[in-house]
Enzyme design. Sequence first.
Site, PDB file in Angstrom:
ATOM      1  N   ASP A 178      69.534  24.967 -53.094  1.00 42.15           N
ATOM      2  CA  ASP A 178      69.469  24.118 -51.902  1.00 42.15           C
ATOM      3  C   ASP A 178      70.084  24.890 -50.743  1.00 42.15           C
ATOM      4  O   ASP A 178      70.332  26.095 -50.852  1.00 42.15           O
ATOM      5  CB  ASP A 178      70.099  22.738 -52.150  1.00 42.15           C
ATOM      6  CG  ASP A 178      71.594  22.792 -52.400  1.00 42.15           C
ATOM      7  OD1 ASP A 178      72.209  23.849 -52.177  1.00 42.15           O
ATOM      8  OD2 ASP A 178      72.160  21.761 -52.822  1.00 42.15           O
TER       9      ASP A 178
ATOM     10  N   ARG B  49      72.933  23.721 -48.570  1.00 41.38           N
ATOM     11  CA  ARG B  49      74.323  23.550 -48.155  1.00 41.38           C
ATOM     12  C   ARG B  49      75.323  23.359 -49.288  1.00 41.38           C
ATOM     13  O   ARG B  49      76.508  23.163 -49.008  1.00 41.38           O
ATOM     14  CB  ARG B  49      74.433  22.362 -47.173  1.00 41.38           C
ATOM     15  CG  ARG B  49      73.693  22.627 -45.887  1.00 41.38           C
ATOM     16  CD  ARG B  49      73.685  21.471 -44.913  1.00 41.38           C
ATOM     17  NE  ARG B  49      72.918  21.850 -43.715  1.00 41.38           N
ATOM     18  CZ  ARG B  49      71.592  21.848 -43.620  1.00 41.38           C
ATOM     19  NH1 ARG B  49      70.862  21.455 -44.663  1.00 41.38           N
ATOM     20  NH2 ARG B  49      70.975  22.236 -42.520  1.00 41.38           N
TER      21      ARG B  49
ATOM     22  N   ASN C 201      61.064  19.655 -48.145  1.00 39.97           N
ATOM     23  CA  ASN C 201      60.955  20.899 -48.896  1.00 39.97           C
ATOM     24  C   ASN C 201      59.668  21.649 -48.568  1.00 39.97           C
ATOM     25  O   ASN C 201      58.622  21.043 -48.334  1.00 39.97           O
ATOM     26  CB  ASN C 201      61.053  20.618 -50.396  1.00 39.97           C
ATOM     27  CG  ASN C 201      62.393  20.001 -50.742  1.00 39.97           C
ATOM     28  OD1 ASN C 201      63.336  20.093 -49.958  1.00 39.97           O
ATOM     29  ND2 ASN C 201      62.495  19.357 -51.894  1.00 39.97           N
TER      30      ASN C 201
ATOM     31  N   ASP D  58      58.543  24.019 -50.683  1.00 39.27           N
ATOM     32  CA  ASP D  58      58.182  24.699 -51.932  1.00 39.27           C
ATOM     33  C   ASP D  58      56.870  24.198 -52.537  1.00 39.27           C
ATOM     34  O   ASP D  58      56.410  24.734 -53.540  1.00 39.27           O
ATOM     35  CB  ASP D  58      59.326  24.585 -52.955  1.00 39.27           C
ATOM     36  CG  ASP D  58      59.773  23.142 -53.205  1.00 39.27           C
ATOM     37  OD1 ASP D  58      58.926  22.229 -53.137  1.00 39.27           O
ATOM     38  OD2 ASP D  58      60.968  22.938 -53.472  1.00 39.27           O
TER      39      ASP D  58
ATOM     40  N   HIS E 231      58.946  19.357 -42.826  1.00 34.48           N
ATOM     41  CA  HIS E 231      59.352  20.667 -42.316  1.00 34.48           C
ATOM     42  C   HIS E 231      58.297  21.726 -42.633  1.00 34.48           C
ATOM     43  O   HIS E 231      58.596  22.905 -42.742  1.00 34.48           O
ATOM     44  CB  HIS E 231      60.726  21.058 -42.882  1.00 34.48           C
ATOM     45  CG  HIS E 231      61.832  20.159 -42.389  1.00 34.48           C
ATOM     46  ND1 HIS E 231      63.111  20.181 -42.893  1.00 34.48           N
ATOM     47  CD2 HIS E 231      61.836  19.207 -41.414  1.00 34.48           C
ATOM     48  CE1 HIS E 231      63.851  19.278 -42.261  1.00 34.48           C
ATOM     49  NE2 HIS E 231      63.097  18.666 -41.373  1.00 34.48           N
TER      50      HIS E 231
HETATM   51  P1  OAD Z   1      70.905  20.460 -48.371  1.00 32.56           P
HETATM   52  O1  OAD Z   1      71.231  21.729 -49.066  1.00 32.56           O
HETATM   53  O2  OAD Z   1      71.474  20.240 -47.039  1.00 32.56           O
HETATM   54  O3  OAD Z   1      71.331  19.236 -49.298  1.00 32.56           O
HETATM   55  C1  OAD Z   1      70.983  19.183 -50.665  1.00 32.56           C
HETATM   56  C2  OAD Z   1      71.668  17.982 -51.291  1.00 32.56           C
HETATM   57  O4  OAD Z   1      71.193  17.856 -52.614  1.00 32.56           O
HETATM   58  C3  OAD Z   1      73.184  18.107 -51.351  1.00 32.56           C
HETATM   59  O5  OAD Z   1      73.778  16.900 -50.914  1.00 32.56           O
HETATM   60  C4  OAD Z   1      73.466  18.356 -52.844  1.00 32.56           C
HETATM   61  O6  OAD Z   1      74.675  17.783 -53.293  1.00 32.56           O
HETATM   62  C5  OAD Z   1      72.294  17.659 -53.491  1.00 32.56           C
HETATM   63  N1  OAD Z   1      71.891  18.188 -54.794  1.00 32.56           N
HETATM   64  C6  OAD Z   1      71.845  19.476 -55.219  1.00 32.56           C
HETATM   65  N2  OAD Z   1      71.367  19.557 -56.475  1.00 32.56           N
HETATM   66  C7  OAD Z   1      71.106  18.286 -56.869  1.00 32.56           C
HETATM   67  C8  OAD Z   1      70.610  17.693 -58.065  1.00 32.56           C
HETATM   68  N3  OAD Z   1      70.247  18.427 -59.125  1.00 32.56           N
HETATM   69  N4  OAD Z   1      70.481  16.343 -58.101  1.00 32.56           N
HETATM   70  C9  OAD Z   1      70.842  15.578 -57.046  1.00 32.56           C
HETATM   71  N5  OAD Z   1      71.320  16.082 -55.896  1.00 32.56           N
HETATM   72  C10 OAD Z   1      71.439  17.400 -55.786  1.00 32.56           C
HETATM   73  O7  OAD Z   1      69.305  20.365 -48.343  1.00 32.56           O
HETATM   74  P2  OAD Z   1      68.411  19.425 -47.440  1.00 32.56           P
HETATM   75  O8  OAD Z   1      69.054  18.129 -47.178  1.00 32.56           O
HETATM   76  O9  OAD Z   1      67.063  19.422 -48.041  1.00 32.56           O
HETATM   77  O10 OAD Z   1      65.423  22.753 -42.792  1.00 32.56           O
HETATM   78  O11 OAD Z   1      68.359  20.269 -46.090  1.00 32.56           O
HETATM   79  C11 OAD Z   1      67.612  19.786 -45.029  1.00 32.56           C
HETATM   80  C12 OAD Z   1      67.062  20.907 -44.193  1.00 32.56           C
HETATM   81  O12 OAD Z   1      68.089  21.833 -43.848  1.00 32.56           O
HETATM   82  C13 OAD Z   1      66.047  21.761 -44.888  1.00 32.56           C
HETATM   83  O13 OAD Z   1      64.751  21.212 -44.899  1.00 32.56           O
HETATM   84  C14 OAD Z   1      66.073  23.021 -44.044  1.00 32.56           C
HETATM   85  C15 OAD Z   1      67.557  23.164 -43.881  1.00 32.56           C
HETATM   86  O14 OAD Z   1      67.972  23.841 -42.751  1.00 32.56           O
HETATM   87  C16 OAD Z   1      64.757  23.709 -42.188  1.00 32.56           C
HETATM   88  O15 OAD Z   1      64.723  24.841 -42.598  1.00 32.56           O
HETATM   89  C17 OAD Z   1      64.041  23.270 -40.951  1.00 32.56           C
END
Ligand code: OAD
Length: 354
Positions: A66, A68, A139, A141, A158
């Site tokens: 992911d 963050r 996503n 992907d 996105h």
């Molecule tokens: P983040 O990386 O910000 O958040 C991922 C979330 O998923 C976190 O809160 C983790 O705790 C949680 N997580 C990880 N593994 C998990 C699992 N197996 N089960 C449940 N939860 C889990 O990713 P996004 O929110 O998708 O944008 O980020 C949003 C946007 O930020 C992306 O689309 C991208 C990025 O910058 C662009 O590139 C425009």
Amino acid sequence: MHSLYDWWKRTSRRSMVKPDCTTDENPRILEGNDLKALAKYMKSDSCRNVFIMLGAGVSTSAGIPDFRSPGTGLYANLARLNLPFPEAVFEIGFFKRNPIPFYTLAKELYPGHFRPTPTHSFIKLLHSHSMLHTCFTQNIDTLERRAGVPANKIIEAHGSFATQRCIECRTPFDAEKIKKAVLSEKLEVPRCERKQCGGLVKPDIVFFGEALPAQFHASIPHLRDADLLIVMGTSLTVHPFASLVDFVPEDCPRVLINLDSVGHFNRKHDVVILRKCDEVVRELCTKLGWEEELDAAWEETKDSLEVGEQEPEETAEDEVDKIAKDLKQTLNVSEKGDEEASDKDKAGDSAEPR
Ligand code: OAD
């Protein structure tokens, strides 16, 4: 000028009274804030239009990091790309000056390497049971499509790697050619082939500083018809996507399935389950009597791996701790900026993800 959010508040069906057809077998609302109550509600006639919101957390078990998560997230592991700050890799201004970091990363993230997860197959099942209205995903992907969710039910907010074009003249670029360029041994940045253009070619992924697809905005009004919203694997930090949770009616149950607590899930019928989404989805399917169907649907996704690709192994987490510490300060700065901006955006139409 009225914002999208103002418009929604004016026209929302929240004030409309729904026909009361409540019985024990057909609960109008959730009888509790747990999976048992959720499953009962989903089996009832009241739950017809299910909306899904996805983030990178639903694909981590496929081997895609992911963004963050401390230590393992993509933004904590980009030191090798020499970026001024992690998000620069997805910034259009930075890309125009230096496309190499993005193309280096694109090689690692390119679709075809990864198999959909049981969570993706669960969304397919919602469709098979005629319950899925729309799957909004951040996503890129394309694992929703690979899991068999029909394209017309997916809003790739996105964008995705599915198409690509010149960033100057907007001329579409050949899919096979970009794939060859991205996956070649020696990094090649694809360029527009139109005479006298030669602009940089970029997959139709929404970069910071670019507008979200029109289809995203056009789909927002449908959220008024939601009987259930399930939000999975997202930090809800990027707007306008994160604001979608506010567009379902007040009495619509909202379910957050995520590793950590995010957003504001404090309505009466909200359910918050802070565990891995694959595990939770399996438990829910068991309660719904869909477990065998889930297994069968996931089994089918084996074929979605391209020839010669292996299922990913577990990702190592140890080595990245040091890099994470180095970049922590930078990340804190940008996340603070996100928080400050998010309230502003909730009331606006801005199509600027941050
Ligand atoms: P983040 O990386 O910000 O958040 C991922 C979330 O998923 C976190 O809160 C983790 O705790 C949680 N997580 C990880 N593994 C998990 C699992 N197996 N089960 C449940 N939860 C889990 O990713 P996004 O929110 O998708 O944008 O980020 C949003 C946007 O930020 C992306 O689309 C991208 C990025 O910058 C662009 O590139 C425009």
